[in-house]
Design a protein around this motif. Sequence first.
Motif, mmCIF file in Angstrom:
data_model
loop_
_atom_site.group_PDB
_atom_site.id
_atom_site.type_symbol
_atom_site.label_atom_id
_atom_site.label_comp_id
_atom_site.label_asym_id
_atom_site.label_seq_id
_atom_site.Cartn_x
_atom_site.Cartn_y
_atom_site.Cartn_z
ATOM 1 N N VAL A 1 27.546 33.718 86.801
ATOM 2 C CA VAL A 1 27.413 32.187 86.569
ATOM 3 C C VAL A 1 27.052 31.300 87.102
ATOM 4 N N ARG A 2 26.339 30.300 86.564
ATOM 5 C CA ARG A 2 24.999 29.522 86.499
ATOM 6 C C ARG A 2 25.677 28.218 86.759
ATOM 7 N N TYR A 3 26.486 27.930 85.936
ATOM 8 C CA TYR A 3 26.893 26.113 86.244
ATOM 9 C C TYR A 3 27.918 26.432 85.976
ATOM 10 N N VAL A 4 28.925 24.927 85.719
ATOM 11 C CA VAL A 4 30.608 24.656 86.036
ATOM 12 C C VAL A 4 30.245 23.381 85.812
ATOM 13 N N VAL A 5 31.381 23.439 84.371
ATOM 14 C CA VAL A 5 32.133 21.919 84.657
ATOM 15 C C VAL A 5 32.915 21.450 85.328
ATOM 16 N N ILE A 6 32.717 20.370 85.860
ATOM 17 C CA ILE A 6 33.689 18.926 86.325
ATOM 18 C C ILE A 6 34.624 17.936 85.896
ATOM 19 N N GLY A 7 35.265 18.294 86.265
ATOM 20 C CA GLY A 7 36.426 16.747 85.938
ATOM 21 C C GLY A 7 36.181 16.499 84.501
ATOM 22 N N HIS A 8 36.395 17.483 83.734
ATOM 23 C CA HIS A 8 36.858 17.191 82.383
ATOM 24 C C HIS A 8 38.115 16.330 82.059
ATOM 25 N N SER A 9 37.790 15.760 81.131
ATOM 26 C CA SER A 9 38.770 14.768 80.917
ATOM 27 C C SER A 9 40.146 15.117 80.508
ATOM 28 N N GLU A 10 40.291 16.639 80.026
ATOM 29 C CA GLU A 10 41.660 16.947 79.836
ATOM 30 C C GLU A 10 41.466 18.342 81.337
ATOM 31 N N ARG A 11 40.975 17.961 82.290
ATOM 32 C CA ARG A 11 41.210 18.449 83.577
ATOM 33 C C ARG A 11 41.878 16.833 84.366
ATOM 34 N N ARG A 12 41.462 15.834 84.200
ATOM 35 C CA ARG A 12 42.254 15.175 84.909
ATOM 36 C C ARG A 12 42.808 14.061 83.991
ATOM 37 N N GLN A 13 43.299 14.818 83.204
ATOM 38 C CA GLN A 13 44.701 13.852 81.581
ATOM 39 C C GLN A 13 45.907 15.104 81.993
ATOM 40 N N PHE A 14 45.238 16.036 82.036
ATOM 41 C CA PHE A 14 46.976 17.026 82.197
ATOM 42 C C PHE A 14 47.122 17.635 83.353
ATOM 43 N N PHE A 15 46.366 17.798 84.257
ATOM 44 C CA PHE A 15 46.722 19.202 85.453
ATOM 45 C C PHE A 15 45.412 17.973 86.923
ATOM 46 N N GLY A 16 45.903 16.439 87.018
ATOM 47 C CA GLY A 16 46.353 15.478 87.684
ATOM 48 C C GLY A 16 45.157 16.009 88.621
ATOM 49 N N GLU A 17 43.343 16.068 88.100
ATOM 50 C CA GLU A 17 42.303 15.633 88.291
ATOM 51 C C GLU A 17 42.033 13.963 89.166
ATOM 52 N N THR A 18 41.063 14.070 90.095
ATOM 53 C CA THR A 18 40.980 12.476 90.643
ATOM 54 C C THR A 18 39.955 12.499 91.278
ATOM 55 N N ASP A 19 38.702 11.274 91.506
ATOM 56 C CA ASP A 19 37.532 11.284 91.345
ATOM 57 C C ASP A 19 37.420 11.549 92.865
ATOM 58 N N GLU A 20 38.320 12.371 93.777
ATOM 59 C CA GLU A 20 38.181 12.659 95.139
ATOM 60 C C GLU A 20 38.065 14.791 94.756
ATOM 61 N N THR A 21 39.269 14.713 94.134
ATOM 62 C CA THR A 21 39.334 16.437 93.736
ATOM 63 C C THR A 21 37.956 16.534 93.210
ATOM 64 N N VAL A 22 37.700 16.211 92.283
ATOM 65 C CA VAL A 22 36.305 15.618 92.161
ATOM 66 C C VAL A 22 34.943 16.046 92.084
ATOM 67 N N ASN A 23 34.797 15.070 93.523
ATOM 68 C CA ASN A 23 34.015 15.090 94.544
ATOM 69 C C ASN A 23 33.670 15.906 95.401
ATOM 70 N N LEU A 24 35.101 16.702 95.609
ATOM 71 C CA LEU A 24 35.060 18.076 96.795
ATOM 72 C C LEU A 24 34.652 19.538 95.484
ATOM 73 N N ARG A 25 35.475 19.017 94.656
ATOM 74 C CA ARG A 25 34.683 20.398 93.810
ATOM 75 C C ARG A 25 33.485 20.326 93.445
ATOM 76 N N LEU A 26 32.197 19.243 92.513
ATOM 77 C CA LEU A 26 30.771 19.167 93.242
ATOM 78 C C LEU A 26 29.962 19.958 93.829
ATOM 79 N N LYS A 27 30.652 19.197 95.171
ATOM 80 C CA LYS A 27 29.743 19.463 96.468
ATOM 81 C C LYS A 27 30.419 20.767 96.983
ATOM 82 N N ALA A 28 30.653 22.306 96.686
ATOM 83 C CA ALA A 28 31.190 22.940 96.852
ATOM 84 C C ALA A 28 30.817 23.715 96.018
ATOM 85 N N ALA A 29 30.572 23.428 94.947
ATOM 86 C CA ALA A 29 29.890 24.083 93.579
ATOM 87 C C ALA A 29 28.178 24.179 93.974
#
Length: 230
Positions: A78-106
């Motif tokens: 895998v070379r790419y990964v979607v992060i912070g999709h609106s459905e993750r934010r809307q239904f699964f509690g994703e926040t700007d802070e967790t989005v940031n953590l996922r971006l940096k880890a990726a």
Amino acid sequence: MFKTQAETLEFLQEFKPQLDETPDDREVLLCVPFTDLAVLSKNLHGGRIQVGAQNVHWAESGAFTGEISAAMLQELSVRYVVIGHSERRQFFGETDETVNLRLKAAQKAGLKPILCVGESKQQRDAGETEAVIFKQLELGLVGVDQENLVIAYEPIWAIGTGDTCDAIEANRVIGLIRSKLTNPNVTIQYGGSVKPENVDEIMAQPEIDGALVGGASLDPKGFARIVNYV
């Protein structure tokens, strides 16, 4: 959350031949459910279609039941990964802070993240579009390398509703997003009811570099028409 492994192979059989005339400078990427990654990677190895995941966790391992690490994705090419999709934010509690953590880890793992930002219908009607998106960028991009990044503007009110954001308005918002970046050359996509019928107009806009396609990507013929926009 579409397509079993068998359905994925059926999709590829019909989709791949339609890319024979696709210009070489166009990047084609399929971001699929975790269970489809292995079969997709195996069947696309060495080809022009690249493989992406729909999420990644920020930890390398640990007690995070139901999550997937970057190393697990890398193992499947895998070379790419979607992060912070609106459905993750809307239904699964994703926040700007967790989005940031996922971006940096990726990025740390060598994956190229696709950061999704966008406003709801309520926020747009209240005139808060710019404020909402600028905050998402401000909090989401802390410590993130903008040289290894894709951004997707997806107005939530236009996703799966058939209510596409006007191409000129999408271009305006994407231009504003670009103005907030330290790297103006970041690829910025538009996502939200992109269809074969409107992709040509969307892609004619100067600020829009690509499309993040949802429901219309499920039909191989229709998706190929989007890839082969004029």
